[in-house]
Enzyme design. Structure first.
Site, PDB file in Angstrom:
ATOM      1  N   SER A  20       0.824  -1.208   0.000  1.00 53.14           N
ATOM      2  CA  SER A  20       0.000   0.000   0.000  1.00 53.14           C
ATOM      3  C   SER A  20       0.863   1.265   0.000  1.00 53.14           C
ATOM      4  CB  SER A  20      -0.908   0.007   1.226  1.00 53.14           C
ATOM      5  OG  SER A  20      -1.577   1.260   1.304  1.00 53.14           O
ATOM      6  N   ARG A  21       0.462   2.244  -0.836  1.00 52.43           N
ATOM      7  CA  ARG A  21       1.153   3.537  -0.856  1.00 52.43           C
ATOM      8  C   ARG A  21       0.521   4.495   0.155  1.00 52.43           C
ATOM      9  NH1 ARG A  21       3.040   0.300  -4.252  1.00 52.43           N
ATOM     10  NH2 ARG A  21       4.707   0.874  -5.694  1.00 52.43           N
ATOM     11  N   LYS A  71     -13.042  -4.503   2.790  1.00 52.66           N
ATOM     12  CA  LYS A  71     -13.965  -3.391   2.564  1.00 52.66           C
ATOM     13  C   LYS A  71     -15.442  -3.768   2.727  1.00 52.66           C
ATOM     14  CE  LYS A  71     -11.295  -0.341  -0.425  1.00 52.66           C
ATOM     15  NZ  LYS A  71     -11.235   0.324  -1.730  1.00 52.66           N
ATOM     16  N   ASP A 108     -13.821   6.324  -2.193  1.00 57.71           N
ATOM     17  CA  ASP A 108     -13.284   5.930  -3.501  1.00 57.71           C
ATOM     18  C   ASP A 108     -13.982   6.670  -4.651  1.00 57.71           C
ATOM     19  OD1 ASP A 108     -11.470   4.234  -2.342  1.00 57.71           O
ATOM     20  OD2 ASP A 108     -12.622   2.412  -2.709  1.00 57.71           O
ATOM     21  N   GLY A 136     -16.770  -5.175  -9.651  1.00 58.47           N
ATOM     22  CA  GLY A 136     -16.390  -5.321  -8.245  1.00 58.47           C
ATOM     23  C   GLY A 136     -16.578  -4.009  -7.490  1.00 58.47           C
ATOM     24  N   GLY A 137     -15.910  -3.916  -6.332  1.00 56.90           N
ATOM     25  CA  GLY A 137     -16.050  -2.735  -5.488  1.00 56.90           C
ATOM     26  C   GLY A 137     -15.575  -1.467  -6.179  1.00 56.90           C
ATOM     27  N   TYR A 225      -3.056   1.794 -10.656  1.00 53.91           N
ATOM     28  CA  TYR A 225      -1.890   2.696 -10.730  1.00 53.91           C
ATOM     29  C   TYR A 225      -0.569   1.941 -10.620  1.00 53.91           C
ATOM     30  CZ  TYR A 225      -2.400   2.441  -5.657  1.00 53.91           C
ATOM     31  OH  TYR A 225      -2.542   1.988  -4.367  1.00 53.91           O
ATOM     32  N   GLY A 246      -4.878   5.644 -12.179  1.00 55.43           N
ATOM     33  CA  GLY A 246      -5.648   5.673 -10.934  1.00 55.43           C
ATOM     34  C   GLY A 246      -4.915   6.217  -9.720  1.00 55.43           C
TER      35      GLY A 246
HETATM   36  N1  LIG Z   1      -6.968   3.820  -7.527  1.00 52.31           N
HETATM   37  C1  LIG Z   1      -7.631   3.447  -6.459  1.00 52.31           C
HETATM   38  O1  LIG Z   1      -7.718   4.185  -5.480  1.00 52.31           O
HETATM   39  C2  LIG Z   1      -8.340   2.125  -6.460  1.00 52.31           C
HETATM   40  C3  LIG Z   1      -9.429   1.899  -5.602  1.00 52.31           C
HETATM   41  C4  LIG Z   1     -10.066   0.657  -5.637  1.00 52.31           C
HETATM   42  C5  LIG Z   1      -9.590  -0.350  -6.494  1.00 52.31           C
HETATM   43  N2  LIG Z   1      -8.520  -0.092  -7.286  1.00 52.31           N
HETATM   44  C6  LIG Z   1      -8.022  -1.142  -8.212  1.00 52.31           C
HETATM   45  O2  LIG Z   1      -9.085  -1.532  -9.057  1.00 52.31           O
HETATM   46  C7  LIG Z   1      -8.984  -2.888  -9.416  1.00 52.31           C
HETATM   47  C8  LIG Z   1     -10.290  -3.608  -9.108  1.00 52.31           C
HETATM   48  O3  LIG Z   1     -10.516  -3.568  -7.708  1.00 52.31           O
HETATM   49  P1  LIG Z   1     -11.840  -4.177  -7.043  1.00 52.31           P
HETATM   50  O4  LIG Z   1     -11.738  -3.914  -5.589  1.00 52.31           O
HETATM   51  O5  LIG Z   1     -13.051  -3.710  -7.787  1.00 52.31           O
HETATM   52  O6  LIG Z   1     -11.609  -5.734  -7.309  1.00 52.31           O
HETATM   53  P2  LIG Z   1     -12.688  -6.907  -7.350  1.00 52.31           P
HETATM   54  O7  LIG Z   1     -13.876  -6.545  -6.511  1.00 52.31           O
HETATM   55  O8  LIG Z   1     -11.940  -8.161  -7.069  1.00 52.31           O
HETATM   56  O9  LIG Z   1     -13.175  -6.934  -8.888  1.00 52.31           O
HETATM   57  C9  LIG Z   1     -12.328  -7.390  -9.910  1.00 52.31           C
HETATM   58  C10 LIG Z   1     -12.938  -7.083 -11.262  1.00 52.31           C
HETATM   59  O10 LIG Z   1     -12.031  -7.503 -12.269  1.00 52.31           O
HETATM   60  C11 LIG Z   1     -12.718  -8.400 -13.169  1.00 52.31           C
HETATM   61  N3  LIG Z   1     -11.826  -9.411 -13.697  1.00 52.31           N
HETATM   62  C12 LIG Z   1     -10.977 -10.226 -13.015  1.00 52.31           C
HETATM   63  N4  LIG Z   1     -10.335 -11.058 -13.874  1.00 52.31           N
HETATM   64  C13 LIG Z   1     -10.797 -10.769 -15.124  1.00 52.31           C
HETATM   65  C14 LIG Z   1     -10.505 -11.267 -16.416  1.00 52.31           C
HETATM   66  N5  LIG Z   1      -9.618 -12.240 -16.605  1.00 52.31           N
HETATM   67  N6  LIG Z   1     -11.147 -10.714 -17.476  1.00 52.31           N
HETATM   68  C15 LIG Z   1     -12.043  -9.719 -17.292  1.00 52.31           C
HETATM   69  N7  LIG Z   1     -12.370  -9.202 -16.077  1.00 52.31           N
HETATM   70  C16 LIG Z   1     -11.739  -9.711 -15.013  1.00 52.31           C
HETATM   71  C17 LIG Z   1     -13.784  -9.026 -12.304  1.00 52.31           C
HETATM   72  O11 LIG Z   1     -14.774  -9.586 -13.139  1.00 52.31           O
HETATM   73  P3  LIG Z   1     -15.746 -10.759 -12.591  1.00 52.31           P
HETATM   74  O12 LIG Z   1     -16.848 -10.067 -11.851  1.00 52.31           O
HETATM   75  O13 LIG Z   1     -16.173 -11.453 -13.818  1.00 52.31           O
HETATM   76  O14 LIG Z   1     -14.889 -11.631 -11.695  1.00 52.31           O
HETATM   77  C18 LIG Z   1     -14.258  -7.804 -11.514  1.00 52.31           C
HETATM   78  O15 LIG Z   1     -15.074  -6.989 -12.298  1.00 52.31           O
HETATM   79  C19 LIG Z   1      -7.785  -3.436  -8.629  1.00 52.31           C
HETATM   80  O16 LIG Z   1      -6.680  -3.433  -9.484  1.00 52.31           O
HETATM   81  C20 LIG Z   1      -7.613  -2.419  -7.507  1.00 52.31           C
HETATM   82  O17 LIG Z   1      -6.265  -2.347  -7.068  1.00 52.31           O
HETATM   83  C21 LIG Z   1      -7.901   1.113  -7.304  1.00 52.31           C
END
Ligand SMILES: NC(=O)c1ccc[n+]([C@@H]2O[C@H](COP(=O)([O-])OP(=O)(O)OC[C@H]3O[C@@H](n4cnc5c(N)ncnc54)[C@H](OP(=O)(O)O)[C@@H]3O)[C@@H](O)[C@H]2O)c1
Length: 282
Positions: A20-21, A71, A108, A136-137, A225, A246
């Protein structure tokens, strides 16, 4: 500060957490504001979140951020939540109140839109359709942010269609769930494309998304990011689209957290951004 009245404390709880950053971000703000305090990473195993959160008050922590996998579970632990956290279905920030009760919010969505507006102050979510990839979230936060900014049509594409349909059912208009097989067509005429899947992160394959139908004027953003430029952003930049990663989402979501914990609203400066970018592979 030699003899502070109080040493301020906050944390990020996750498992894993050392990537985590957030500690770097918040400790930068402690130094900038001359406050004696620290923000620490707490490695909290799945199943241990309840006792960890309840322990914050006795330890005099002002609050904490939450990251994977905590979360969602936090919603069942804290005493009160705001509407944003309930609608997104996840808590990203916990505030410990003076009486020890825990208040959960989700910054977020705020971080997402502030990042976009810092980069493209002219962006209007209601200027045309937007496409969001993910279910996802992260995707829920992006969709909520865009809906709050007046988006009229949010095409939500997720590999697992049922998850996108559930978000459509919960959020209602303007969200429209689009089957994965139609993701290329979903880009027709959009003003923004946002990737909120994990695809493109360091160590994972690129998001499979043909960009042929994406207008050259569309803003392309990725909430990832690490790396700073995902294959999606690189492909979009190569064809002339404006692109945004991001990192700013992470930085901006920290501002309301600080305000809630310490009563001070810190700034996202170019210096802070450069400092954190320097720790991430391009
Ligand atoms: N910049 C920020 O502040 C911030 C904040 C939150 C999250 N993030 C980043 O955003 C990303 C997602 O986070 P999250 O919490 O939403 O994760 P999550 O709840 O685990 O959701 C993952 C998403 O990725 C999809 N996915 C996984 N493997 C895939 C594949 N092979 N092909 C297509 N889609 C695929 C999943 O689809 P399915 O539903 O089909 O499994 C789901 O929509 C992460 O990289 C996280 O680090 C960044």
């Amino acid at each position: 500060m030699a003899h502070p009245d109080r040493f301020y404390l906050a944390a990020v709880m996750g498992w894993p957490v050392m990537h985590s950053r957030s500690p770097m971000l918040h400790n930068h703000w402690f130094a900038e504001h001359g406050l004696a305090g620290a923000y620490v990473p707490l490695a909290i195993e799945p199943g241990a979140l309840g006792p960890a959160l309840r322990g914050l008050h006795a330890l005099k922590f002002s609050g904490c951020n939450l990251t994977i996998p905590h979360k969602q579970e936090a919603l069942t632990i804290v005493d009160e939540t705001d509407e944003t956290a309930r609608r997104i279905g996840a808590i990203s920030c916990v505030v410990v109140r003076p009486n020890g009760s825990l208040f959960g919010s989700n910054n977020d969505a705020y971080g997402f839109i502030e990042n976009v507006l810092e980069f493209a102050p002219d962006f209007r979510a209601d200027a045309g359709p937007v496409a969001v990839i993910g279910g996802g979230g992260g995707a829920r936060a992006v969709v909520w942010a865009l809906a709050q900014r007046g988006a009229k049509e949010i095409r939500l594409v997720n590999r697992t269609f049922a998850r996108a349909q559930r978000i459509e059912a919960e959020f209602g208009a303007p969200v429209r769930a689009v089957p994965w097989e139609q993701r290329a067509e979903a880009l027709d005429g959009v003003v923004m494309l946002a990737n909120a899947t994990s695809q493109g992160m360091v160590g994972l394959p690129a998001l499979e998304l043909p960009l042929d139908r994406l207008p050259a004027s569309a803003l392309v953003t990725d909430i990832i990011y690490t790396p700073l430029e995902t294959p999606l952003l690189a492909a979009a930049r190569a064809r002339g689209n404006r692109t945004l990663n991001g990192l700013g989402m992470l930085l901006h979501q920290g501002r309301p957290a600080w305000k809630a914990w310490f009563g001070v609203e810190p700034k996202v400066t170019p210096e802070l951004r450069r400092k954190i970018e320097a720790t991430i592979a391009p």
